[in-house]
Design a protein around this motif. Structure first.
Motif, PDB file in Angstrom:
ATOM      1  N   LEU A  50       0.831  -1.216   0.000  1.00 19.98           N
ATOM      2  CA  LEU A  50       0.000   0.000   0.000  1.00 19.98           C
ATOM      3  C   LEU A  50       0.858   1.257   0.000  1.00 19.98           C
ATOM      4  O   LEU A  50       0.574   2.212  -0.737  1.00 19.98           O
ATOM      5  N   SER A  51       1.923   1.261   0.790  1.00 22.80           N
ATOM      6  CA  SER A  51       2.717   2.488   0.862  1.00 22.80           C
ATOM      7  C   SER A  51       3.448   2.737  -0.457  1.00 22.80           C
ATOM      8  O   SER A  51       3.544   3.886  -0.906  1.00 22.80           O
ATOM      9  N   GLN A  52       3.886   1.656  -1.105  1.00 23.71           N
ATOM     10  CA  GLN A  52       4.534   1.836  -2.410  1.00 23.71           C
ATOM     11  C   GLN A  52       3.533   2.371  -3.437  1.00 23.71           C
ATOM     12  O   GLN A  52       3.830   3.318  -4.181  1.00 23.71           O
ATOM     13  N   ALA A  53       2.344   1.732  -3.466  1.00 20.15           N
ATOM     14  CA  ALA A  53       1.330   2.159  -4.443  1.00 20.15           C
ATOM     15  C   ALA A  53       0.949   3.612  -4.187  1.00 20.15           C
ATOM     16  O   ALA A  53       0.845   4.419  -5.112  1.00 20.15           O
TER      17      ALA A  53
ATOM     18  N   ALA B 214      -8.431   7.221 -13.567  1.00 17.53           N
ATOM     19  CA  ALA B 214      -8.565   5.808 -13.194  1.00 17.53           C
ATOM     20  C   ALA B 214      -7.520   4.915 -13.880  1.00 17.53           C
ATOM     21  O   ALA B 214      -6.904   4.059 -13.230  1.00 17.53           O
ATOM     22  N   GLU B 215      -7.288   5.163 -15.172  1.00 14.44           N
ATOM     23  CA  GLU B 215      -6.349   4.303 -15.906  1.00 14.44           C
ATOM     24  C   GLU B 215      -4.929   4.454 -15.381  1.00 14.44           C
ATOM     25  O   GLU B 215      -4.208   3.475 -15.222  1.00 14.44           O
ATOM     26  N   SER B 216      -4.539   5.712 -15.106  1.00 13.91           N
ATOM     27  CA  SER B 216      -3.164   5.910 -14.629  1.00 13.91           C
ATOM     28  C   SER B 216      -2.980   5.308 -13.242  1.00 13.91           C
ATOM     29  O   SER B 216      -1.921   4.758 -12.933  1.00 13.91           O
ATOM     30  N   VAL B 217      -4.047   5.401 -12.414  1.00 11.88           N
ATOM     31  CA  VAL B 217      -3.952   4.798 -11.085  1.00 11.88           C
ATOM     32  C   VAL B 217      -3.737   3.301 -11.222  1.00 11.88           C
ATOM     33  O   VAL B 217      -2.883   2.699 -10.564  1.00 11.88           O
ATOM     34  N   LYS B 218      -4.494   2.706 -12.132  1.00 14.93           N
ATOM     35  CA  LYS B 218      -4.370   1.257 -12.351  1.00 14.93           C
ATOM     36  C   LYS B 218      -2.952   0.913 -12.808  1.00 14.93           C
ATOM     37  O   LYS B 218      -2.351  -0.060 -12.327  1.00 14.93           O
TER      38      LYS B 218
ATOM     39  N   TRP C 217      -0.253  -1.550 -10.926  1.00 11.47           N
ATOM     40  CA  TRP C 217       0.346  -2.703 -11.595  1.00 11.47           C
ATOM     41  C   TRP C 217       1.860  -2.547 -11.723  1.00 11.47           C
ATOM     42  O   TRP C 217       2.577  -3.523 -11.876  1.00 11.47           O
ATOM     43  N   ALA C 218       2.325  -1.292 -11.647  1.00 13.84           N
ATOM     44  CA  ALA C 218       3.765  -1.093 -11.666  1.00 13.84           C
ATOM     45  C   ALA C 218       4.388  -1.659 -10.385  1.00 13.84           C
ATOM     46  O   ALA C 218       5.536  -2.114 -10.379  1.00 13.84           O
ATOM     47  N   VAL C 219       3.608  -1.630  -9.303  1.00  8.83           N
ATOM     48  CA  VAL C 219       4.107  -2.210  -8.056  1.00  8.83           C
ATOM     49  C   VAL C 219       3.960  -3.729  -8.084  1.00  8.83           C
ATOM     50  O   VAL C 219       4.876  -4.462  -7.745  1.00  8.83           O
ATOM     51  N   ASP C 220       2.770  -4.199  -8.495  1.00  8.93           N
ATOM     52  CA  ASP C 220       2.539  -5.648  -8.540  1.00  8.93           C
ATOM     53  C   ASP C 220       1.499  -5.951  -9.613  1.00  8.93           C
ATOM     54  O   ASP C 220       0.332  -5.575  -9.485  1.00  8.93           O
ATOM     55  N   ARG C 221       1.932  -6.658 -10.643  1.00  6.72           N
ATOM     56  CA  ARG C 221       1.012  -6.991 -11.737  1.00  6.72           C
ATOM     57  C   ARG C 221      -0.109  -7.924 -11.291  1.00  6.72           C
ATOM     58  O   ARG C 221      -1.134  -8.046 -11.953  1.00  6.72           O
ATOM     59  N   GLY C 222       0.126  -8.613 -10.194  1.00  4.94           N
ATOM     60  CA  GLY C 222      -0.852  -9.621  -9.775  1.00  4.94           C
ATOM     61  C   GLY C 222      -2.023  -9.051  -8.984  1.00  4.94           C
ATOM     62  O   GLY C 222      -2.978  -9.760  -8.694  1.00  4.94           O
TER      63      GLY C 222
END
Lengths: 881, 117
Positions: free
Chosen positions: A553-556, A718-722, A726-731
């Protein structure tokens, strides 16, 4: 000599000595029979032989003969009436246009509302079998007073219910969950229906392609399979039939797609369905919806009685799952989805009924005015031998023709308005499977309505026209003096009725509008503008600890905060305005007696208050240090302080949460209150705020996380947030992101707005019809009184006197209508009470305003014909006599 | 009567003559038979509707030119048979003469025109 003889014959006939009618009838009968015999000999089939015999005798005579024999009008006669009526309607295009328009509006609106009712309430599930016998079980918390505590059960509970009841033929279980589908493109969350393998056979639906779930699919060790909804197949996978049999990676497990369900099947609202077994340990803590099919002959009341015995037994073995005081309710499938919306629909049906009545009254009064112009026509036709019955029939056929034309245009109208209404109906109020469209039952219904309206608006004028003395009009020289006084009274009564009905509609619409405005004016306590809410469920195996979740969460958060246009961002576990995680609590040092203290807990990051624009009243906000060290601190809202601390200083006091997840260890001292924030709505905007507690997101782990992002303007963020997530974790899957204003609009405003739109448009239409009605009646009166007005003016009446006199007639009708309407709307609007918020159904301001509108409209509608009356030239009128 | 498109209706006033003539030729006959006979004789160029036939029969009966009684038709159907009375025969002779007289006059008017056209 011969003439004398014939005359004698006729006289004898008159007194019954000559040939009798039935003698003649016998002769004609034998004529026909002989003709039929001949035709049969000529090789015709019997029916054709008879028909031809009758036809060759001449249509006119056949018609007469049939009418004599059966006493019913023949098709030929009706067709002739219809042709005649059509000619009459063509000759009066204004009248025809006005009445067809009025009827089209009424019938169109009725058709639209009925198509909603038919497709939502009466038959929303045409593809499922035995819908009437499918019921669900709901547990209700009687203490909260609100319906629908839960309708789902832990597997252990579920099995107890299933085993103890004998009313069900078959039972299905279903739970909705999230599943992450991973492909080369990234990860997407889908809604998965975890269902007992018999679900689709229970509902009686087959797969559109491939096969549906079967018994063996849920067997332990069976290869993992799933079926897909048609919607997902169409929107995400482009209707590719070759996908069936392919393997999809769902939650990291390759799973075979065995089939696609038909378009309207959307059990649980899921995108795809996987078979599960209730005795699977992995399902232990999920809640499953219980639905059963009643055995034939078993009523809902019987199951209800049975469940009332079983539920307390089950509650004893699972005490934690049941409130102290609870009730159990068995609900039919349609009821469980539609619920309170049913009432809304019925009030709409009532409203459309009023509109239809107004339209009928309108057309009836126009017919009455028109009838006065036809007095002579009727008299002539009667004296030429048309019977009263034939005249009434002729007039009714005319009404029927009008109604059919109205229905035809009404269908066109409702074809368009159904699309509007479907777009306006909020999700979740009606069954997902329901498709609102014009179908055969709806069209049959509206034809029925059309026929009914024809009788309602046509019969009275028809009888009025014919019942009158048919000879007098012929004697009259002009139309000026002869009075259909009674008819004047009748059309006046119709106008009064119209005004009253439209006032009821307007008052209802006014109340809904006031309520809607009140709803939108509610102080939310936070600033919902430009705040995006993005659900990020953290369920996968790598996020099984609070620390790992916090790291993600902190990374995102730091990546999202760096995005251009982002003012601030935070994380949360509940959707602002609509709730959080409720837990029981204790405040050491405060005595709560027997009461259960509950508060809503949000696990959140720093900047929560800033992102939502909630004021800090006292103390401090949560800090990054609190998060990093998982400090056991809390910010509470004002309601919390008022309810549990009765105004004592909250800072430094401790909250003990009665939930294992929040416990730090054996010597847990609870959360120290470090700040107090202002109240913001948190259980929907209609309810007062619930006690709320913010604690650092790192104190425990939970699946239900979400991101809140405040932007400088309405940005498509919304798209950039997504992408950042996903840059932090694609899963990690990102759910449907919406702004708080969108969510508000959707959940809170959509239903009242729908009601407002419908009542509003009906009220406006009703008012327009009333104006038309008042106008036509006054105009008719003026035209009838032309001579009287001429005489008055010749005798010295001023134009203003004439204006006043004519206006008075109109005003009398309108005032009477307003009085009746106002008093009946006081009674009628009570039906709306459950749709109103913060407005009394007898709100005097609304009523006064509506009365003013109707009054002014009525006055205006009578003013224009009245002004025409003042332009009467006495010389012209008197000379024309 | 000269329309080529289909059957014509019986001329006003001539129906009584046709009925009387038919009854004279065929003897007692029911209404259906009379209608059929008239149609036959005209080579199907006339159609007799009973809306015109029965009132004409009734009028003839009331004036005493025909009598009627119930009997059985050739197919054993109950039917009302019309019979020429003595007055009827006289009437037929007179009407026939009047008619021939009238048509011969009319023919003279029409003949030259027809040649011209």
């Amino acid at each position: 000599m011969r003439r004398l003889r014939a005359l004698l014959h006729r006289l004898f006939g008159l007194v019954g000595l000559g040939r009798h009618d039935d003698d003649l009838a016998n002769e004609l009968e034998s004529h026909v029979l002989m003709h039929v015999d001949d035709n049969l000999r000529a090789g015709m089939p019997p029916e054709e032989a008879r028909r031809r015999a009758l036809v060759e005798l001449g249509v006119e005579s056949v018609k007469e003969a049939m009418r004599d024999r059966r006493g019913l009008p023949s098709i030929d006669a009706l067709l002739k009436d219809a042709r005649f009526a059509l000619r009459g309607l063509r000759k009066q295009p204004t009248f025809t246009f006005a009445s067809v328009t009025a009827l089209a509006l009424g019938i169109g609106a009725a058709t639209t509302i009925f198509s909603v009712i038919q497709n939502v309430l009466l038959d929303p599930y045409p593809m499922y079998a035995d819908v009437d016998r499918i019921v669900g079980v709901q547990i209700r918390d009687l203490a909260s007073g609100r319906p629908g505590f839960r309708d789902s059960f832990l597997p252990a509970e579920f099995l107890e219910y299933q085993n103890q009841t004998s009313s069900f033929e078959e039972v299905i279980a279903g739970a909705l969950g999230d599943v992450v589908y991973s492909s080369g493109d990234g990860s997407e969350p889908f809604a998965v229906g975890l269902t007992s393998e018999n679900t689709f056979t229970f509902m009686g639906v087959k797969a559109a392609i491939g096969r549906t779930l079967a018994l063996d699919d849920a067997r332990p060790g069976a290869p993992p399979v799933f079926v897909m909804s048609y919607k997902l197949w169409a929107t995400r996978f482009g209707l590719d039939p070759s996908l069936v049999g392919k393997s999809f990676v769902l939650d990291g497990v390759p799973t075979t797609l065995i089939g696609v369900m038909p378009a309207r099947v959307s059990k649980l609202g899921a995108d795809l369905w996987r078979p599960v077994r209730l005795d699977d340990p992995a399902m232990k803590s999920r809640y499953f919806k219980l639905q059963g099919r009643l055995r034939r002959g078993v009523t809902i009341a019987q199951v209800q009685a049975e469940m009332e015995v079983i539920a307390p037994r089950v509650a004893k073995t699972h005490p934690r799952e049941y409130p102290n005081k609870f009730g159990v309710q068995v609900v039919g499938l349609i009821d469980s989805v539609v619920g309170p919306f049913r009432k809304t629909l019925y009030t709409m049906a009532a409203a459309v009924g009023l509109l239809l009545l107004i339209a009928c009254a309108n057309v009836a009064s126009m017919l009455l005015s028109r009838a006065s112009g036809r007095e002579k026509e009727m008299a002539i036709r009667a004296s030429l031998g048309a019977s009263h019955g034939a005249l009434v029939r002729q007039l009714l056929v005319e009404s029927l023709l009008l109604a059919l034309l109205g229905a035809l245009f009404g269908w066109l109208l409702s074809y368009g308005s159904i699309k509007l209404i479907v777009a306006a109906i909020p999700e979740g109020l009606i069954p997902r499977e329901a498709v609102i469209h014009l179908n055969v039952p709806v069209l049959v219904f509206s034809l029925g309505i059309a026929a009914l309206t024809a009788i309602v608006f046509g019969l009275v004028p028809a009888l009025q026209t014919v019942r009158r003395d048919l000879v007098n009009p012929l004697r009259d020289s002009g139309k000026g003096t002869s009075g259909g006084y009674r008819r004047g009274g009748l059309s006046g009564a119709l106008v009064v009725g119209e005004v009253a009905l439209s006032l009821v509609l307007l008052a209802s619409a006014g109340l809904l509008m006031r309520s809607f405005v009140a709803l939108q004016a509610v102080d939310l306590g936070l600033d919902a503008e430009n705040v995006l809410f993005a659900p990020i469920p953290l369920g996968s195996s790598q996020y099984q600890t609070a620390a790992s979740q916090e790291q993600f969460l902190s990374q995102a958060l730091s990546r999202v905060r760096a995005l251009p246009g982002v003012v601030s961002a935070t994380t949360t576990t509940g959707m602002p305005l609509f709730g959080g995680w409720r837990n029981d609590l204790e405040l050491p040092g405060s005595s709560q007696g027997d009461a259960v203290w509950q508060a809503m807990f949000q696990l959140c990051s720093d900047d929560y208050l800033q992102t939502l624009g909630i004021r800090l009243l006292q103390g401090r906000d949560l800090t990054r240090a609190d998060l990093a060290e998982s400090r056991r601190v809390a910010v509470v809202n004002r309601t919390f302080v008022l309810r549990f601390l009765e105004g004592r200083d909250p800072l430094g006091r401790r909250i003990k949460v009665k939930n294992e997840a929040f416990r730090a260890g054996p010597e847990d001292v609870g959360f120290e209150i470090v700040g107090v924030m202002a109240d913001a709505k948190n259980q929907g905007i209609r309810e007062p705020p619930f006690p709320e507690v913010l604690v650092p997101s790192s104190v425990t782990k939970t699946v239900g996380r979400g991101l809140l992002v405040k932007t400088t303007g309405a940005l498509p963020i919304a798209e950039s947030v997504k992408r950042e997530i996903w840059a932090v974790d694609r899963g990690v899957s990102v759910g449907r992101s919406r702004t708080l204003t969108e969510i508000l609009k959707h959940w809170t405003y959509a239903e009242p707005r729908l009601g407002l739109y419908i009542f509003g448009s009906f009220a406006v239409l009703g008012l327009a019809l009333v104006i038309l009605g008042v106008y036509s009646v006054i105009a008719y009166n003026v035209s009838r009184q032309t001579q009287e007005i001429g005489i008055r003016m010749a005798l010295g009446a001023e134009r203003s006197d004439v204006l006043r006199m004519t206006l008075r007639t109109g005003l009398k009708l309108v005032v009477l209508g307003v009085v009746i309407g106002a008093s009946s709307s006081l009674a009628a609007t009570r039906v709306l009470a459950n749709q109103l918020w913060n407005v009394s159904p007898r709100d005097p301001l609304t009523l006064g305003f509506v009365v003013a509108i109707v009054g002014v409209a009525g006055l205006a509608a009578s003013y224009f014909p009245a002004r025409r009356a003042t332009r009467v030239d006495p010389m012209v009128v008197l000379r024309s006599e | 009567m000269n329309d080529s498109s289909g059957k014509g209706d019986v001329w006003q006033g001539t129906l009584a003559l046709m009925i009387l003539k038919t009854l004279e030729g065929l003897g007692p006959l029911h209404g259906y038979g009379i209608a059929r006979r008239i149609e036959q004789t005209s080579g199907s160029r006339l159609s007799v509707k009973y809306g015109t036939l029965y009132p004409a029969l009734l009028k003839l009966e009331q004036e005493g030119f025909v009598d009627a009684e119930w009997g059985l038709s050739e197919n054993n159907r109950k039917a009302r048979f019309y019979r020429l009375t003595r007055a009827g025969r006289k009437r037929l002779v007179k009407e026939t003469r009047d008619w021939e007289h009238a048509t011969s006059i009319l023919a003279r008017f029409l003949a030259p025109e027809e040649q011209e056209s």
